[in-house]
Design a protein around this motif. Structure first.
Motif, PDB file in Angstrom:
ATOM      1  N   ALA A   1      -1.965  -5.641  -0.067  1.00 25.24           N
ATOM      2  CA  ALA A   1      -1.637  -5.531  -1.141  1.00 25.24           C
ATOM      3  C   ALA A   1      -1.097  -4.098  -2.270  1.00 25.24           C
ATOM      4  CB  ALA A   1      -1.234  -6.934  -1.925  1.00 25.24           C
ATOM      5  N   GLN A   2      -2.700  -4.071  -2.563  1.00 25.75           N
ATOM      6  CA  GLN A   2      -3.065  -2.117  -3.329  1.00 25.75           C
ATOM      7  C   GLN A   2      -1.818  -1.607  -2.767  1.00 25.75           C
ATOM      8  OE1 GLN A   2      -7.002  -2.569  -3.498  1.00 25.75           O
ATOM      9  NE2 GLN A   2      -7.383  -4.210  -4.987  1.00 25.75           N
ATOM     10  N   VAL A   3      -2.210  -1.324  -1.451  1.00 24.87           N
ATOM     11  CA  VAL A   3      -1.082  -0.126  -0.297  1.00 24.87           C
ATOM     12  C   VAL A   3      -0.318  -0.601  -0.189  1.00 24.87           C
ATOM     13  CG1 VAL A   3      -1.647   0.775   2.124  1.00 24.87           C
ATOM     14  CG2 VAL A   3      -3.773   0.001   0.737  1.00 24.87           C
ATOM     15  N   TYR A   4       0.004  -1.255  -0.032  1.00 26.20           N
ATOM     16  CA  TYR A   4       1.892  -1.222  -0.676  1.00 26.20           C
ATOM     17  C   TYR A   4       2.627  -0.810  -1.960  1.00 26.20           C
ATOM     18  CZ  TYR A   4       6.704  -3.887  -0.454  1.00 26.20           C
ATOM     19  OH  TYR A   4       8.359  -3.634  -1.150  1.00 26.20           O
ATOM     20  N   TYR A   5       1.910  -1.154  -2.901  1.00 25.94           N
ATOM     21  CA  TYR A   5       1.808  -0.578  -4.217  1.00 25.94           C
ATOM     22  C   TYR A   5       1.686   1.284  -4.288  1.00 25.94           C
ATOM     23  CZ  TYR A   5       2.017   0.185  -8.678  1.00 25.94           C
ATOM     24  OH  TYR A   5       1.611   0.984 -10.197  1.00 25.94           O
ATOM     25  N   GLN A   6       0.699   1.377  -3.918  1.00 25.86           N
ATOM     26  CA  GLN A   6       0.328   2.741  -4.030  1.00 25.86           C
ATOM     27  C   GLN A   6       1.345   3.697  -2.611  1.00 25.86           C
ATOM     28  OE1 GLN A   6      -3.217   2.783  -1.968  1.00 25.86           O
ATOM     29  NE2 GLN A   6      -4.776   2.224  -3.588  1.00 25.86           N
ATOM     30  N   TRP A   7       2.325   2.898  -1.731  1.00 28.72           N
ATOM     31  CA  TRP A   7       3.138   3.631  -0.889  1.00 28.72           C
ATOM     32  C   TRP A   7       3.925   3.827  -1.199  1.00 28.72           C
ATOM     33  CZ3 TRP A   7       2.346   5.756   3.828  1.00 28.72           C
ATOM     34  CH2 TRP A   7       3.324   6.590   4.729  1.00 28.72           C
ATOM     35  N   GLN A   8       4.780   2.751  -2.494  1.00 34.97           N
ATOM     36  CA  GLN A   8       5.372   3.010  -3.338  1.00 34.97           C
ATOM     37  C   GLN A   8       5.798   4.100  -3.941  1.00 34.97           C
ATOM     38  OE1 GLN A   8       8.109   0.856  -2.244  1.00 34.97           O
ATOM     39  NE2 GLN A   8       6.081  -0.062  -0.855  1.00 34.97           N
ATOM     40  N   MET A   9       4.723   4.522  -4.477  1.00 33.44           N
ATOM     41  CA  MET A   9       4.913   5.207  -4.917  1.00 33.44           C
ATOM     42  C   MET A   9       4.118   7.212  -4.305  1.00 33.44           C
ATOM     43  SD  MET A   9       1.688   3.823  -7.953  1.00 33.44           S
ATOM     44  CE  MET A   9       1.469   5.611  -8.989  1.00 33.44           C
ATOM     45  N   MET A  10       3.789   6.951  -3.475  1.00 28.24           N
ATOM     46  CA  MET A  10       2.862   8.262  -2.603  1.00 28.24           C
ATOM     47  C   MET A  10       3.561   8.082  -1.301  1.00 28.24           C
ATOM     48  SD  MET A  10      -0.675   8.325  -4.328  1.00 28.24           S
ATOM     49  CE  MET A  10      -1.740   7.512  -3.219  1.00 28.24           C
ATOM     50  N   GLY A  11       4.471   6.988  -0.585  1.00 28.99           N
ATOM     51  CA  GLY A  11       5.302   6.952   0.440  1.00 28.99           C
ATOM     52  C   GLY A  11       5.652   8.715   1.200  1.00 28.99           C
ATOM     53  N   GLY A  12       6.532   8.723   0.617  1.00 29.97           N
ATOM     54  CA  GLY A  12       7.441   9.506   0.564  1.00 29.97           C
ATOM     55  C   GLY A  12       6.134  11.312   1.052  1.00 29.97           C
TER      56      GLY A  12
ATOM     57  N   PHE B   1      -1.204   5.130   7.103  1.00 35.31           N
ATOM     58  CA  PHE B   1      -2.074   5.100   5.631  1.00 35.31           C
ATOM     59  C   PHE B   1      -2.922   4.059   5.174  1.00 35.31           C
ATOM     60  CE2 PHE B   1      -1.219   4.577   0.854  1.00 35.31           C
ATOM     61  CZ  PHE B   1      -1.533   5.619   0.635  1.00 35.31           C
ATOM     62  N   LEU B   2      -2.542   2.798   6.067  1.00 34.17           N
ATOM     63  CA  LEU B   2      -3.531   1.278   5.653  1.00 34.17           C
ATOM     64  C   LEU B   2      -4.657   1.044   6.595  1.00 34.17           C
ATOM     65  CD1 LEU B   2      -2.914  -1.293   4.408  1.00 34.17           C
ATOM     66  CD2 LEU B   2      -1.984  -2.266   7.164  1.00 34.17           C
ATOM     67  N   ALA B   3      -4.535   1.979   7.989  1.00 39.68           N
ATOM     68  CA  ALA B   3      -6.241   1.923   8.610  1.00 39.68           C
ATOM     69  C   ALA B   3      -6.543   2.990   7.661  1.00 39.68           C
ATOM     70  CB  ALA B   3      -5.858   2.860   9.583  1.00 39.68           C
ATOM     71  N   VAL B   4      -6.286   4.374   7.263  1.00 40.76           N
ATOM     72  CA  VAL B   4      -7.776   4.876   6.368  1.00 40.76           C
ATOM     73  C   VAL B   4      -8.074   3.844   5.357  1.00 40.76           C
ATOM     74  CG1 VAL B   4      -7.933   6.783   4.516  1.00 40.76           C
ATOM     75  CG2 VAL B   4      -6.398   7.248   6.778  1.00 40.76           C
ATOM     76  N   SER B   5      -7.004   3.201   4.465  1.00 36.41           N
ATOM     77  CA  SER B   5      -7.885   2.195   2.860  1.00 36.41           C
ATOM     78  C   SER B   5      -8.379   1.086   4.171  1.00 36.41           C
ATOM     79  CB  SER B   5      -6.618   2.330   2.396  1.00 36.41           C
ATOM     80  OG  SER B   5      -5.309   2.778   2.411  1.00 36.41           O
TER      81      SER B   5
ATOM     82  N   SER C   1      10.710   6.503   3.351  1.00 39.01           N
ATOM     83  CA  SER C   1      12.619   6.397   3.620  1.00 39.01           C
ATOM     84  C   SER C   1      12.367   4.655   3.249  1.00 39.01           C
ATOM     85  CB  SER C   1      12.122   6.194   5.151  1.00 39.01           C
ATOM     86  OG  SER C   1      10.805   5.140   5.558  1.00 39.01           O
ATOM     87  N   SER C   2      11.066   4.259   2.747  1.00 37.34           N
ATOM     88  CA  SER C   2      10.712   2.589   2.590  1.00 37.34           C
ATOM     89  C   SER C   2      11.594   2.988   0.876  1.00 37.34           C
ATOM     90  CB  SER C   2       9.263   2.811   2.271  1.00 37.34           C
ATOM     91  OG  SER C   2       9.121   3.437   1.329  1.00 37.34           O
ATOM     92  N   GLU C   3      11.611   4.012   0.580  1.00 31.52           N
ATOM     93  CA  GLU C   3      12.794   4.344  -1.273  1.00 31.52           C
ATOM     94  C   GLU C   3      14.796   3.707  -0.798  1.00 31.52           C
ATOM     95  OE1 GLU C   3      10.797   7.053  -4.001  1.00 31.52           O
ATOM     96  OE2 GLU C   3      10.474   7.982  -2.283  1.00 31.52           O
ATOM     97  N   SER C   4      14.998   3.061  -1.746  1.00 30.08           N
ATOM     98  CA  SER C   4      15.979   3.380  -1.661  1.00 30.08           C
ATOM     99  C   SER C   4      17.325   4.570  -1.898  1.00 30.08           C
ATOM    100  CB  SER C   4      16.726   2.026  -2.655  1.00 30.08           C
ATOM    101  OG  SER C   4      15.915   2.414  -4.422  1.00 30.08           O
TER     102      SER C   4
END
Length: 357
Positions: free
Chosen positions: A114-125, A137-141, A354-357
């Motif tokens: 849940a935390q990583v999903y939120y981080q990915w929205q901010m830093m995924g790009g 990214f999730l594996a490192v977390s 790619s997850s961003e609209s």
């Protein structure tokens, strides 16, 4: 002990790095560990973080960071060395966890995800354009959490070498300030600085509050309550709904040397007497701050800060332990991938995930 990504604090640079197109399919994995291929994205995650950590040590951006001297070597060499070092620790922690039967519970995995999903929205790009998939990214977390878990297993309450509550409380009282504050901002809600007149109005209000305490001898909790009711009324709210105060209301703890505050503010608090109130500024914030006696704190008061205090006491020792695990680890690299993923291939780009609209 640094268990968090450094890139997050530097995203405001409006800059990201991008690798050129892959040379072959063989570079999708960076190494093998116990017969399994480790995705290259995990290695690249550490490289992105190493790049931003290197940038924070210089006043440069982009490829200029690679040319700077950092700790006696070029920025490029520093980034490469840091990436290799962190990736080796990743392998070492993975293997140590398997060796000791230490695994994440379903509840822990759900919390991390849940935390990583939120981080990915901010830093995924930022990470995605560098070949770091969400899964990597999730594996490192997950590995970071295993590292924290190993730390608790060593020094926590039920650990192999637990630190007593008495020692933790002593360290807490020696390294934290106990304070009560009213906080105001010299910035507008959009983060821009208020004009000179508006900033002066903030300072005047802070000094007015200080005057009520120092000149009128008012109890600071009563002054805070009056201020809160005033603020509620200014927002068109019913002032009578402001919460009631107790002796523990508005009490917080500030770690000495906290980089979120200026050293001047930390020094000023250090010299204050118990129950003294002052107007202090730090960056764009104004604090009407009362210093309280920390010697009366209990283990229960310290509880929310327990992990931080424990890391303060045992972080360096645990870092040495992790380093010993890494020193005993040999990484079986994929030579083609290792030779391909170099800091020199970093480019300045601005892309969206790619997850961003």
């Amino acid at each position: 002990m640094n268990l968090k990504k450094t890139a997050a604090a530097l995203l405001a640079a409006v800059m990201a790095v991008s690798f050129t197109a892959c040379a072959s399919k063989n570079i999708s994995w960076i190494a093998t560990n116990n017969g399994e291929q480790v995705p290259a994205g995990i290695y690249l995650d550490y490289m992105v973080n190493a790049y931003y950590e290197a940038a924070s040590k210089t006043e440069k951006q982009g490829k200029d960071v690679l040319k700077e001297q950092i700790d006696g070597v070029s920025g490029s060499a520093w980034i490469q060395n840091k990436t290799d070092e962190d990736f080796k620790k990743y392998i070492a922690v993975t293997n140590k966890a398997a060796e000791e039967g230490m695994a994440l519970t379903d509840e822990e995995i759900a919390q991390i995800d849940a935390q990583v999903y939120y981080q990915w929205q901010m830093m995924g790009g930022l990470f995605e354009q560098n070949g770091v998939s969400y899964e990597s990214f999730l594996a490192v977390s997950h590995n970071d959490y295993l590292l924290n878990k190993a730390f608790e297993n060593e020094y926590g309450t039920n650990g192999k070498n637990p630190v007593s509550d008495a020692d933790l409380l002593k360290a807490f009282q020696e390294n934290y300030f106990r304070v009560r504050t009213i906080t105001m901002s010299l910035n507008n809600t959009d983060g821009t600085a208020k004009d000179e007149a508006a900033q002066q109005k903030v300072m005047d209000k802070a000094n007015e509050i200080l005057g009520k305490v120092n000149s009128d001898g008012s109890n600071y909790l009563d002054v805070i309550l009056e201020y809160e009711k005033e603020q509620a009324a200014s927002r068109g709210e019913d002032a009578s709904t402001v919460h009631e105060h107790t002796e523990t209301s508005h009490v917080s703890y500030m770690q000495k040397g906290n980089i979120n505050y200026t050293q001047e503010m930390m020094d000023a608090i250090e010299t204050m007497g118990n129950n003294e109130v002052k107007v202090l500024t730090s960056n764009s914030m104004v604090y009407v701050l009362q210093k309280l006696d920390i010697s009366s704190t209990t283990a229960e008061d310290m509880s929310p800060y327990r992990t931080g205090v424990l890391q303060m006491l045992k972080g360096d020792e645990f870092d040495a332990t992790i380093q010993s695990w890494a020193d005993a680890t040999t990484v079986d690299y994929n030579a083609e991938a290792k030779n391909f993923y170099k800091p020199e291939k970093l480019k300045l780009t601005v892309k969206r995930s790619s997850s961003e609209s």
